[in-house]
Enzyme design. Sequence first.
Site, mmCIF file in Angstrom:
data_model
loop_
_atom_site.group_PDB
_atom_site.id
_atom_site.type_symbol
_atom_site.label_atom_id
_atom_site.label_comp_id
_atom_site.label_asym_id
_atom_site.label_seq_id
_atom_site.Cartn_x
_atom_site.Cartn_y
_atom_site.Cartn_z
ATOM 1 N N PHE A 87 0.865 -1.184 0.000
ATOM 2 C CA PHE A 87 0.000 0.000 0.000
ATOM 3 C C PHE A 87 0.896 1.228 0.000
ATOM 4 O O PHE A 87 1.752 1.378 0.872
ATOM 5 C CB PHE A 87 -0.923 0.028 1.228
ATOM 6 C CG PHE A 87 -1.909 1.162 1.169
ATOM 7 C CD1 PHE A 87 -3.100 1.033 0.467
ATOM 8 C CD2 PHE A 87 -1.627 2.384 1.757
ATOM 9 C CE1 PHE A 87 -4.000 2.093 0.363
ATOM 10 C CE2 PHE A 87 -2.516 3.456 1.659
ATOM 11 C CZ PHE A 87 -3.702 3.308 0.968
ATOM 12 N N ASP B 253 9.289 2.624 1.637
ATOM 13 C CA ASP B 253 8.115 3.350 2.120
ATOM 14 C C ASP B 253 7.977 3.085 3.622
ATOM 15 O O ASP B 253 7.534 2.019 4.045
ATOM 16 C CB ASP B 253 6.872 2.883 1.354
ATOM 17 C CG ASP B 253 5.597 3.577 1.834
ATOM 18 O OD1 ASP B 253 5.597 4.164 2.926
ATOM 19 O OD2 ASP B 253 4.590 3.494 1.104
ATOM 20 N N LYS C 279 2.754 9.933 8.684
ATOM 21 C CA LYS C 279 2.071 9.494 9.907
ATOM 22 C C LYS C 279 2.679 10.009 11.220
ATOM 23 O O LYS C 279 2.311 11.079 11.683
ATOM 24 C CB LYS C 279 1.969 7.979 9.906
ATOM 25 C CG LYS C 279 0.993 7.450 8.825
ATOM 26 C CD LYS C 279 0.749 5.989 8.981
ATOM 27 C CE LYS C 279 -0.115 5.366 7.893
ATOM 28 N NZ LYS C 279 -1.540 5.518 8.106
HETATM 29 C C1 LIG Z 1 2.941 2.255 3.809
HETATM 30 C C2 LIG Z 1 2.022 3.387 3.482
HETATM 31 N N1 LIG Z 1 2.341 4.204 2.476
HETATM 32 C C3 LIG Z 1 1.565 5.253 2.142
HETATM 33 C C4 LIG Z 1 0.389 5.495 2.827
HETATM 34 C C5 LIG Z 1 -0.463 6.672 2.430
HETATM 35 O O1 LIG Z 1 -0.377 7.668 3.400
HETATM 36 P P1 LIG Z 1 -1.468 8.834 3.457
HETATM 37 O O2 LIG Z 1 -2.764 8.187 3.830
HETATM 38 O O3 LIG Z 1 -0.939 9.776 4.492
HETATM 39 O O4 LIG Z 1 -1.524 9.446 2.104
HETATM 40 C C6 LIG Z 1 0.018 4.664 3.893
HETATM 41 C C7 LIG Z 1 -1.243 4.893 4.624
HETATM 42 O O5 LIG Z 1 -1.728 4.061 5.328
HETATM 43 C C8 LIG Z 1 0.857 3.585 4.221
HETATM 44 O O6 LIG Z 1 0.545 2.738 5.226
#
Ligand SMILES: Cc1ncc(COP(=O)(O)O)c(C=O)c1O
Length: 404
Positions: free
Chosen positions: A145, A230, A259
């Site tokens: 994700f 990520d 986050k």
């Molecule tokens: C690993 C990862 N990357 C990217 C995102 C996307 O982040 P945002 O919701 O702040 O756009 C998330 C959100 O849960 C995530 O867990």
Amino acid sequence: MTAAPRTAHRTAMGAGDDLVRCPLMPTYGAPTVQFVRGEGAWLYDRDGRRYLDLLSGLAVTSLGHAHPAVADALAQQSRTLLHVSNLFGTEPGAQVAITLDRLLGGGGQVFFCNSGAEANEAAIKLARKWGGHGRYQVVSAYGSFHGRTLATLHATGQPSKWEAFQPLPEGFRHVAWDDLDALEAAIDDTVAAVLLEPVQGEGGVNPARAEYFRGVRRICDERGLLFMVDEVQTGLGRTGRWFGHQHFDVTPDVVTMAKALGNGVPIGACWARADVAAAFRPGDHATTYGGQPLATAAARAVLATMEAEDVPARAARAGRLLADRLGALPEVADVRGLGLLLAVELVGLDARDVASAALAAGLVVNAVTPTALRLAPSLLITDDEVDHAVEAIAALLTTTPRST
Ligand SMILES: Cc1ncc(COP(=O)(O)O)c(C=O)c1O
């Protein structure tokens, strides 16, 4: 056809009349509780009921709710300077960039933005600029994700989420998770970068194996690709190290985060090795709010508190405690994850039923898969709160009706 009003908003637990017909787009499920206040690991609804928060707003409030250092930093900065744009410099952003670079081993540069998806967008654009014409593909893993913008949605290895939004931007390939042969086979002269999470969070809390990450690093070195990690969910102490990839003894070229960086104040960051970051020239990428003093003052207070409290060590210890005790329950098949990012795999129970029953019992968790609960509590959770969590979950697992 007109959409039905969201009358489902009204529930027994602390939801008010203003939620009955609020004009919010139906992108999220109907909320079941309206929280009005938080303190540390606890949330309070409008009826004054308290809930132990084992989710932290999806791994965001890593220092707990209403942390005084963050609250004071926000109050002070809001009376000093909120925003000037990136046409000018400000102090907090520069200081946060220096701290993040140090925590990542040094030698890098930071681009600030406002969310995890934007941090990954920055990484994807950087990979394309660095790769040059014809070398633009980003390879990511199934089950991953990376966000919901059009590009990060395509980077996200979950085809069911792509369906309604075709055509998605070109330039993304997906390979099986934990499969180095599949990765090798997906690489050709058009590939610029590999993008992976150290623990697939939304995909079910699946930690990478160290050998996998090391193998990816080797392949990226051999083929001249960027290894982009990520850390939006895993970064900043959550896994028991400052960053999840540090468990695997690899050095990425690009790291994204968001986050926990603001403990609830929206901020994201994309860090890259300085020679990679140099591919960006003035005008290549920008965002109005990125790195603005209010958000970076919060992040500065977050990082200072995290260092003072040694949150990676606390998360590692509390995570072991939670995993050992929950893993011993008869209704639990296993507990996986790293630090305080855990999935509790249930035996014969629907995780969604357990999560609903948990909320009714004053415990915030979520069903990360139909059979597993995700726990991502405050990294400052106390031993008493761990005891409370384990006892409450043990009681729920014996009282929730079994799925067939
Ligand atoms: C690993 C990862 N990357 C990217 C995102 C996307 O982040 P945002 O919701 O702040 O756009 C998330 C959100 O849960 C995530 O867990």
